[in-house]
Design a protein around this motif. Structure first.
Motif, short mmCIF file in Angstrom:
data_model
loop_
_atom_site.label_atom_id
_atom_site.label_comp_id
_atom_site.label_asym_id
_atom_site.label_seq_id
_atom_site.Cartn_x
_atom_site.Cartn_y
_atom_site.Cartn_z
N ALA A 124 9.18 -3.16 -3.64
CA ALA A 124 9.75 -4.06 -3.55
C ALA A 124 9.48 -5.13 -2.95
CB ALA A 124 11.30 -3.45 -2.82
N VAL A 125 8.09 -4.20 -2.37
CA VAL A 125 8.24 -5.91 -1.07
C VAL A 125 7.02 -6.09 -0.55
CG1 VAL A 125 9.65 -5.98 1.34
CG2 VAL A 125 8.10 -3.98 1.04
N GLY A 126 5.84 -5.50 -1.96
CA GLY A 126 4.58 -5.43 -2.63
C GLY A 126 3.66 -4.83 -1.95
N GLN A 127 4.01 -3.39 -1.75
CA GLN A 127 3.31 -2.54 -0.82
C GLN A 127 3.20 -1.35 -1.57
OE1 GLN A 127 1.34 -1.84 1.35
NE2 GLN A 127 1.58 -3.64 3.02
N ARG A 128 2.08 -0.58 -2.45
CA ARG A 128 2.29 0.00 -3.06
C ARG A 128 1.91 1.23 -2.16
NH1 ARG A 128 -3.33 3.22 -4.33
NH2 ARG A 128 -4.37 1.72 -2.98
N PRO A 129 2.70 2.45 -2.96
CA PRO A 129 2.87 3.87 -2.21
C PRO A 129 1.37 4.63 -2.10
CG PRO A 129 4.82 3.19 -3.96
CD PRO A 129 4.02 2.20 -3.93
N ILE A 130 1.35 5.46 -1.36
CA ILE A 130 -0.48 6.38 -1.50
C ILE A 130 0.62 7.31 -1.09
CG2 ILE A 130 -2.12 6.98 -0.70
CD1 ILE A 130 -2.82 4.15 0.54
N ASN A 131 0.82 8.57 -0.35
CA ASN A 131 1.66 9.10 0.35
C ASN A 131 2.13 8.88 1.74
OD1 ASN A 131 0.12 9.58 3.16
ND2 ASN A 131 -1.88 9.65 1.29
N ASN A 132 2.99 10.23 1.29
CA ASN A 132 4.37 10.31 2.62
C ASN A 132 3.23 10.34 3.96
OD1 ASN A 132 2.75 12.93 2.79
ND2 ASN A 132 4.65 13.78 2.66
N VAL A 133 2.25 10.20 4.14
CA VAL A 133 1.48 9.91 5.67
C VAL A 133 1.43 8.28 6.01
CG1 VAL A 133 0.30 10.30 7.25
CG2 VAL A 133 1.31 12.89 6.13
N VAL A 134 0.39 7.56 4.61
CA VAL A 134 -0.40 6.55 4.53
C VAL A 134 1.58 5.73 4.73
CG1 VAL A 134 -1.08 5.28 3.71
CG2 VAL A 134 -1.94 7.20 4.51
N ASP A 135 2.86 6.61 3.95
CA ASP A 135 3.23 4.99 3.16
C ASP A 135 3.91 5.26 4.56
OD1 ASP A 135 2.48 4.75 0.62
OD2 ASP A 135 4.65 6.62 0.38
N ALA A 136 4.74 6.03 5.41
CA ALA A 136 5.24 6.02 6.87
C ALA A 136 4.31 4.96 7.73
CB ALA A 136 4.89 6.70 7.54
N THR A 137 3.53 4.90 7.87
CA THR A 137 2.86 3.80 8.27
C THR A 137 3.00 2.20 7.96
OG1 THR A 137 0.39 3.83 7.61
CG2 THR A 137 0.96 5.44 9.48
N ASN A 138 3.33 2.81 6.94
CA ASN A 138 3.09 0.59 6.48
C ASN A 138 4.98 1.03 6.12
OD1 ASN A 138 0.81 0.72 5.17
ND2 ASN A 138 0.69 1.39 3.58
N TYR A 139 5.51 1.17 6.40
CA TYR A 139 6.83 1.52 6.68
C TYR A 139 7.21 1.31 7.61
CZ TYR A 139 12.03 2.66 5.52
OH TYR A 139 13.21 2.55 5.15
N VAL A 140 6.75 1.20 8.39
CA VAL A 140 7.36 1.38 9.63
C VAL A 140 6.61 -0.50 10.40
CG1 VAL A 140 6.60 2.05 12.72
CG2 VAL A 140 7.62 3.43 10.73
N MET A 141 5.58 -0.55 10.03
CA MET A 141 4.23 -1.67 10.28
C MET A 141 5.74 -2.80 9.55
SD MET A 141 1.51 -3.36 8.94
CE MET A 141 1.35 -3.91 7.08
N LEU A 142 6.05 -2.61 8.60
CA LEU A 142 6.91 -4.00 7.76
C LEU A 142 8.67 -3.90 8.24
CD1 LEU A 142 6.18 -2.88 4.00
CD2 LEU A 142 5.10 -4.84 5.58
N ALA A 143 8.93 -2.90 9.09
CA ALA A 143 10.17 -2.74 9.14
C ALA A 143 10.28 -3.02 11.20
CB ALA A 143 10.41 -1.59 9.43
N LEU A 144 8.56 -3.04 12.17
CA LEU A 144 9.40 -3.60 13.08
C LEU A 144 7.72 -4.43 13.44
CD1 LEU A 144 9.68 0.80 14.96
CD2 LEU A 144 11.04 -1.31 14.00
N GLY A 145 7.05 -4.27 12.70
CA GLY A 145 5.99 -5.45 12.85
C GLY A 145 5.06 -5.51 13.49
#
Length: 669
Positions: A124-145
């Motif tokens: 939804a925010v323009g990030q391409r999912p890769i796998n559950n580990v890499v996605d978690a790092t991107n998720y937290v960056m977008l959530a907390l900055g």
């Protein structure tokens, strides 16, 4: 940046606020909404953030802004730091590049696709999912900055992480498939044997998360913004991480971010979380800023009081204490954009609403004009130089430090956080800018020219910095473009004539004497004097000076300080004009090259010969291979009360010849 309303609701209750109301609220506090897109039950806002508001470029950051605007509570609870086996040791060898490094190990993960909820939010925010580990790092960056990175633990040699500077010529293959050449100004994350990531920019291909990864090492660090900016530009890399780090993320939220990411990985991929390793090499403390009530009242036209400002500051996460004159505010480290009292006033204004502040024209008073001799001289100088056929140029006050070193050993002022090395020093002379203009002209086929620049140079003083107003002149190529005028190479006398025109225009009494400088060609340089004070230099630039600018041929340069020139200028005085004709005479002498023309003129002037009105250079001949120069002086004899006879002029001229031969080592012809 794209912000998900559903995701934003994790941090603040948005119940009862429509998308339109949310759009208006965010725009009113400085975060313009470019578009709103509906994705199923979710709404995605395209938010335009200003470059200095990196703290707001996350869902938590924007929730803080909305909390202050709506008065609603922001949920920021972080999970407790885990305990257990640390697994690795961390050492920071470059504290100026990296102030803090947090690491956390997770053993026994299963790498696979993330759950649908997280994939949907990332997409939804323009990030391409890769796998559950890499996605978690991107998720937290977008959530907390705060950017994070995950390494495959089995690729970490020696079970240690070393944060250091890159080695000269060191190479590292990054996740994008390119081999990068590093240098000592680039932060490197290394294990016991080699580099495994470019700090704050991109991980290395030699330690990436793969489908069979079972043990993960998480990193969350704080890197120096200026270092990341320079490194990213030098390497030609622009990543989400570098974008955030070079703008200054929170240096003290690494533990919260890495802990949240570890918990998310454990939920998505399983595994056992190890003990947190947190190394602080250079503590960064919160700043305190004083806000005066009188200043707030003045800047808000009396509309905002201290209680309102205090409420806003506290809702933004700041600690506020009342003091006698106003408020003392402790700025959280995630708000790196707040550095002075005016910033706090702006915070209060944007939440109060700029539209609620009455508009009024500023008071304008004429006052007394300030007389500035240098400014007046600059304007008049332009007229004189334009009339002499010169073209004005303007160049930057920022130059390459190597260009300063060509002309002086004076220590220049360095530019903090310079965009490139080419503009990292303040100029100490106008020469580099003028020579760059000469090189630019010649690159376009303009082989001949005469340029000038009026500008400032910048110098250190014991009590600070001083700006010096200067005039720079540069002549190159040939002169003689009028019909019937034979072209010739410009020489010292062209340059000297321009300076004498300036002297005559301002009655400054400028004189010349032979002088030497390492960057001027020996035997073709002079000091420019006003009285006994050296106010400038003039001469041919040495070949070693022209080479860095890729210039060939003769280039003549002069530089004059304007303040002493203005001080030497005198007012215009009218003199009576003789109604009687004058008589021209020529005096030719042979002399050695070390005897200057100026010395001969001064010697003749000191004789006080009656009716000798003018002395000038008539001709100058340098025989090839000879050790003597022939100089012919033109003289003008004129009386104001009668016409001089040829006998009178011949007698006076003979006296000049005799006395000059007695006073100086010359042979009168």
């Amino acid at each position: 940046m794209r912000i998900s309303r559903d995701w934003l609701s994790d941090f603040i209750d948005l119940g009862g606020i429509s998308d339109h109301e949310l759009e208006e609220t965010l725009t009113s506090i400085g975060h313009a909404i470019e578009s709103v897109e509906k994705l199923g039950e979710d709404s995605v806002f395209e938010v335009e953030f200003t470059a200095n508001r990196i703290d707001a470029m996350s869902h938590l950051g924007l929730a803080r802004e909305l909390g202050a605007a709506t008065g609603r509570e922001v949920r920021t609870d972080a999970p407790p730091a885990p305990s257990g086996d640390a697994g690795v040791s961390v050492r920071i060898d470059a504290p100026l590049l990296c102030s803090r490094y947090s690491a956390l190990m997770i053993r026994g993960v299963k790498v696979e696709a993330s759950s649908s909820k997280f994939r949907q939010r990332l997409e939804a925010v323009g990030q391409r999912p890769i796998n559950n580990v890499v996605d978690a790092t991107n998720y937290v960056m977008l959530a907390l900055g705060h950017p994070l990175h995950a390494f495959d633990l089995r690729d970490i040699r020696g079970n240690q992480i070393i944060v250091r500077a890159g080695g000269p010529g060191e190479k590292l293959s990054t996740l994008d498939g390119f081999e990068r050449v590093l240098d000592p100004e680039i932060p490197v994350i290394a294990d016991g044997e080699r580099g495994i990531a470019i700090g704050g920019i991109m991980g290395g291909a030699n330690s990436e998360i793969r489908s069979d990864t079972s043990d993960v090492l998480l990193e969350c660090a704080h890197f120096d913004p200026a270092s990341i900016r320079k490194a990213a530009r030098r390497l030609g890399m622009k990543t989400d991480a570098s974008y955030r780090f070079e703008r200054g993320v929170d240096p003290n939220d690494t533990v919260a971010a890495i802990t949240a990411c570890a918990r998310l990985i454990a939920e998505e991929a399983g595994g056992e979380i190890g003990k947190l390793v947190d190394v602080v090499a250079r503590p960064i403390e919160s700043q305190r800023i004083m806000l005066r009530g009188s200043r707030l009242d003045e800047m808000s036209a009396g509309r905002i009081d201290l209680p309102f400002a205090r409420k806003i500051f506290q809702s933004l996460g700041m600690d506020v204490r009342e003091v006698a004159a106003g408020l003392e505010v402790v700025i959280p480290t995630w708000r790196g954009d707040l550095t002075e009292e005016t910033d706090l006033i702006e915070e209060a204004l944007r939440f109060f609403g700029y539209d609620n502040i009455p508009a009024s024209l500023p008071r304008v008073t004429t006052g007394d004009t300030i007389h500035s001799p240098v400014a007046e001289l600059e304007d008049a100088l332009r007229d004189v130089l334009h009339a002499a056929g010169l073209t004005e140029t303007i160049s930057y006050g920022f130059i390459h430090p190597d260009h300063n070193a060509i002309f002086t050993d004076e220590a220049p002022l360095e530019v903090t956080n310079a965009l490139t090395e080419n503009i990292s020093s303040m100029r100490l002379t106008l020469a580099p800018g003028l020579l760059t203009s000469v090189a630019f002209n010649r690159s376009y086929g303009n082989r001949d020219g005469s340029l000038f620049e009026i500008g400032r140079t910048y110098h250190r003083q014991s009590d600070g910095v001083v700006e010096v107003a200067r005039l720079g002149i540069v002549l190159f190529g040939q002169t003689g473009s009028q019909w019937g005028e034979q072209k010739r190479q410009r020489d010292f006398f062209d340059l000297k004539g321009i300076i004498e025109s300036i002297s005559g225009s301002f009655h400054a009494g400028i004189t010349f004497r032979a002088g030497t400088r390492p960057w001027l060609r020996s035997g073709a340089a002079a000091e420019v004097l006003a009285g006994d004070r050296i106010i400038g230099l003039a001469g041919a630039l040495d070949r070693s000076v022209l080479e860095p600018f890729e210039l060939k041929g003769e280039v003549w340069f002069a530089e004059i300080e304007l303040e002493p020139l203005a001080g030497a200028s005198s007012s215009w005085q009218m003199s009576p004009v003789s109604r009687h004709p004058g008589v021209p005479m020529v005096l030719a002498v042979m002399h050695r090259p070390d005897l200057s023309y100026q010395s001969m003129v001064e010697t003749i002037r000191a004789m006080n010969i009656p009716h000798l009105e003018q002395i000038g250079l008539w001709d100058r001949f340098v025989p090839p291979g000879g050790d003597e120069i022939k100089t012919a002086l033109g003289m003008w004899y004129q009386a104001h009360d009668r016409s001089l006879t040829q006998e009178e002029v011949s007698e006076m001229h003979a006296e000049v010849s005799r006395r000059l031969g007695e006073s100086l080592p010359v042979r009168v012809l």
